[in-house]
Design a protein around this motif. Structure first.
Motif, short mmCIF file in Angstrom:
data_model
loop_
_atom_site.label_atom_id
_atom_site.label_comp_id
_atom_site.label_asym_id
_atom_site.label_seq_id
_atom_site.Cartn_x
_atom_site.Cartn_y
_atom_site.Cartn_z
N GLY A 237 0.83 -1.16 0.06
CA GLY A 237 0.05 0.02 -0.04
C GLY A 237 0.94 1.41 0.01
O GLY A 237 0.34 2.27 -0.08
N ALA A 238 2.22 0.97 -0.07
CA ALA A 238 2.97 2.35 0.03
C ALA A 238 3.03 2.83 -1.44
O ALA A 238 2.72 2.24 -2.54
N LEU A 239 3.37 4.13 -1.54
CA LEU A 239 3.54 4.80 -2.86
C LEU A 239 5.20 4.79 -2.86
O LEU A 239 6.01 5.11 -1.80
N THR A 240 5.79 4.57 -4.00
CA THR A 240 7.11 4.79 -4.28
C THR A 240 7.56 5.71 -5.27
O THR A 240 6.37 5.94 -6.29
N GLY A 241 8.46 6.31 -5.36
CA GLY A 241 8.70 7.44 -6.50
C GLY A 241 10.01 8.14 -6.03
O GLY A 241 11.00 7.63 -5.33
N GLY A 242 10.48 9.10 -7.19
CA GLY A 242 11.74 9.77 -6.91
C GLY A 242 11.30 11.26 -6.59
O GLY A 242 10.72 11.37 -5.88
N ARG A 243 11.83 11.98 -7.65
CA ARG A 243 11.44 13.53 -7.54
C ARG A 243 9.97 13.81 -7.75
O ARG A 243 9.34 12.81 -8.60
N PRO A 244 9.14 14.52 -7.57
CA PRO A 244 7.87 14.68 -7.71
C PRO A 244 7.73 14.41 -9.17
O PRO A 244 8.09 15.14 -10.12
N GLY A 245 6.58 13.50 -9.52
CA GLY A 245 6.24 13.10 -10.75
C GLY A 245 7.35 12.09 -11.25
O GLY A 245 6.71 11.56 -12.60
N ALA A 246 8.35 11.55 -10.94
CA ALA A 246 9.16 10.94 -11.32
C ALA A 246 9.09 9.48 -10.71
O ALA A 246 8.99 9.43 -9.75
N PRO A 247 9.54 8.45 -11.54
CA PRO A 247 9.47 7.27 -10.66
C PRO A 247 10.64 7.14 -10.03
O PRO A 247 11.68 7.67 -10.10
N LEU A 248 10.68 6.22 -9.03
CA LEU A 248 11.65 5.84 -8.25
C LEU A 248 12.93 5.43 -9.10
O LEU A 248 13.03 4.59 -10.03
N ALA A 255 9.85 6.11 -0.54
CA ALA A 255 8.73 5.14 -0.23
C ALA A 255 8.10 5.62 1.01
O ALA A 255 8.76 5.57 2.01
N ALA A 256 6.80 5.42 1.05
CA ALA A 256 5.85 6.01 2.25
C ALA A 256 4.44 5.52 1.96
O ALA A 256 4.07 5.71 0.77
N PRO A 257 3.78 5.12 2.87
CA PRO A 257 2.06 5.23 2.82
C PRO A 257 1.56 6.57 2.22
O PRO A 257 2.24 7.73 2.56
N PRO A 258 0.64 6.55 1.54
CA PRO A 258 -0.03 7.99 1.41
C PRO A 258 -0.37 8.62 2.59
O PRO A 258 -0.63 8.22 3.50
N GLY A 259 -0.14 10.06 2.63
CA GLY A 259 -0.33 10.84 3.72
C GLY A 259 1.25 11.20 4.18
O GLY A 259 1.40 12.31 4.70
N VAL A 260 2.12 10.31 3.95
CA VAL A 260 3.42 10.60 4.44
C VAL A 260 4.18 10.92 3.33
O VAL A 260 5.12 11.81 3.20
N PHE A 261 4.08 9.97 2.40
CA PHE A 261 4.57 10.17 1.13
C PHE A 261 4.53 11.61 0.42
O PHE A 261 5.75 12.14 0.13
#
Ligand code: LIP
Length: 276
Positions: A237-248, A255-261
């Motif tokens: 259920g976590a979201l993962t990514g890199g810079r805003p809009g970019a993938p990890l 990586a963090a659950p929505p709300g912290v991510f």
């Protein structure tokens, strides 16, 4: 019908099951090799460079065991491994392997090191296994089918406000990068509950999946460090990514659950966590 059951993500379930079974067994064998093969006085009696040589030897032996086991059973698959495995393959499946993630922990006999194995189909991670032998834990996930630790389905933990979040991170090996990472941390530390530096990115990502961390970020980790762990975190259920809009990516992993991510990613962008 030919009996092949396609999942919602388009990969066939029998293939995913086969890849998961193989990844679990390869990780189990490599973990056993690493536990049994580690000299008891490693990092204490030996000189620094020879200790590191032994770790390198174990890293190489672990990768060789994993690639040997997998290629014997699926000779058409490709490989990408930290210790040099690199081949395209012709099946559309590529194995991404970190034979010891957390090598410094392994050197010092700290328990947080892992064997990380992901299977990608057409470039997308569909199976992830992270075995942490000294914790007797093996995390696993199949894309679209959840993440598990043993029988327990993982679902992260309810998101606190960023100020109350326990955040994991890690540091690169190069001095210049470390200096930049320390600067980011100087600004971040007063704005979160606390920071943990566990020493193995794959384990950090699984700890986000298990709700033992509220989030994780790091600049400069490699594909083999995060391929399996990021899938496990997402499936929990976590979201993962890199810079805003970019993938990890190797530039930045968050990586963090929505709300912290979202606030964490935004703050890391503001602090320039994606560059040295
Ligand atoms: C390590 C990571 C660690 C990170 C280091 C390094 P290795 O992987 O898992 O958390 O901070 O930069 O990438 O070298 O032990 O496989």
């Amino acid at each position: 019908m030919n009996g092949v059951h396609r999942t919602t993500t388009g990969t066939d379930e029998a293939l995913e099951d086969e890849l998961l079974t193989l990844a679990l067994e390869a990780a189990r064998r490599a973990g056993a090799l690493l536990v049994e093969g580690r000299p008891a006085d490693l990092g204490v009696a030996a000189t620094k460079s020879s200790s590191i040589d032994v770790v390198t030897e174990m890293d190489l032996a672990s990768e060789k065991l994993i690639t040997g086991y997998l290629s014997e059973r699926r000779p058409e698959d490709g490989f990408l491994g930290e210790e040099g495995a690199s081949s395209e393959g012709s099946s559309g499946v590529r194995w991404v392997i970190d034979p010891i993630d957390g090598t410094v922990n392994y050197l010092y006999d700290l328990p947080s090191w892992a064997v990380s194995i992901a299977a990608e189909v057409q470039g997308e991670a569909v199976v992830g296994v992270v075995a942490v032998p000294m914790r007797s834990e093996t995390f696993r996930a199949v894309r679209g089918r959840g993440a598990y630790l043993g029988e327990r389905r993982l679902a992260g933990r309810p998101s606190p406000a960023l100020e109350q979040a326990l955040i994991g991170t890690g540091f690169g090996y190069l001095a210049d990068r470390r200096a930049a990472q320390a600067e980011v941390l100087r600004s971040l530390l007063p704005r979160v509950r606390d920071i943990r530096r566990g020493g193995a990115a794959a384990v950090d990502l699984c700890d986000v999946a298990a709700g033992r961390l509220d989030g994780y970020y790091e600049r400069g980790i490699n594909h083999w460090d995060y391929a399996a762990g990021a899938l496990i975190a997402r499936e929990a259920g976590a979201l993962t990514g890199g810079r805003p809009g970019a993938p990890l990516s190797d530039d930045l992993a968050v990586a963090a659950p929505p709300g912290v991510f979202e606030p964490l990613q935004g703050l890391l962008e503001e602090l320039g966590a994606w560059h040295d």
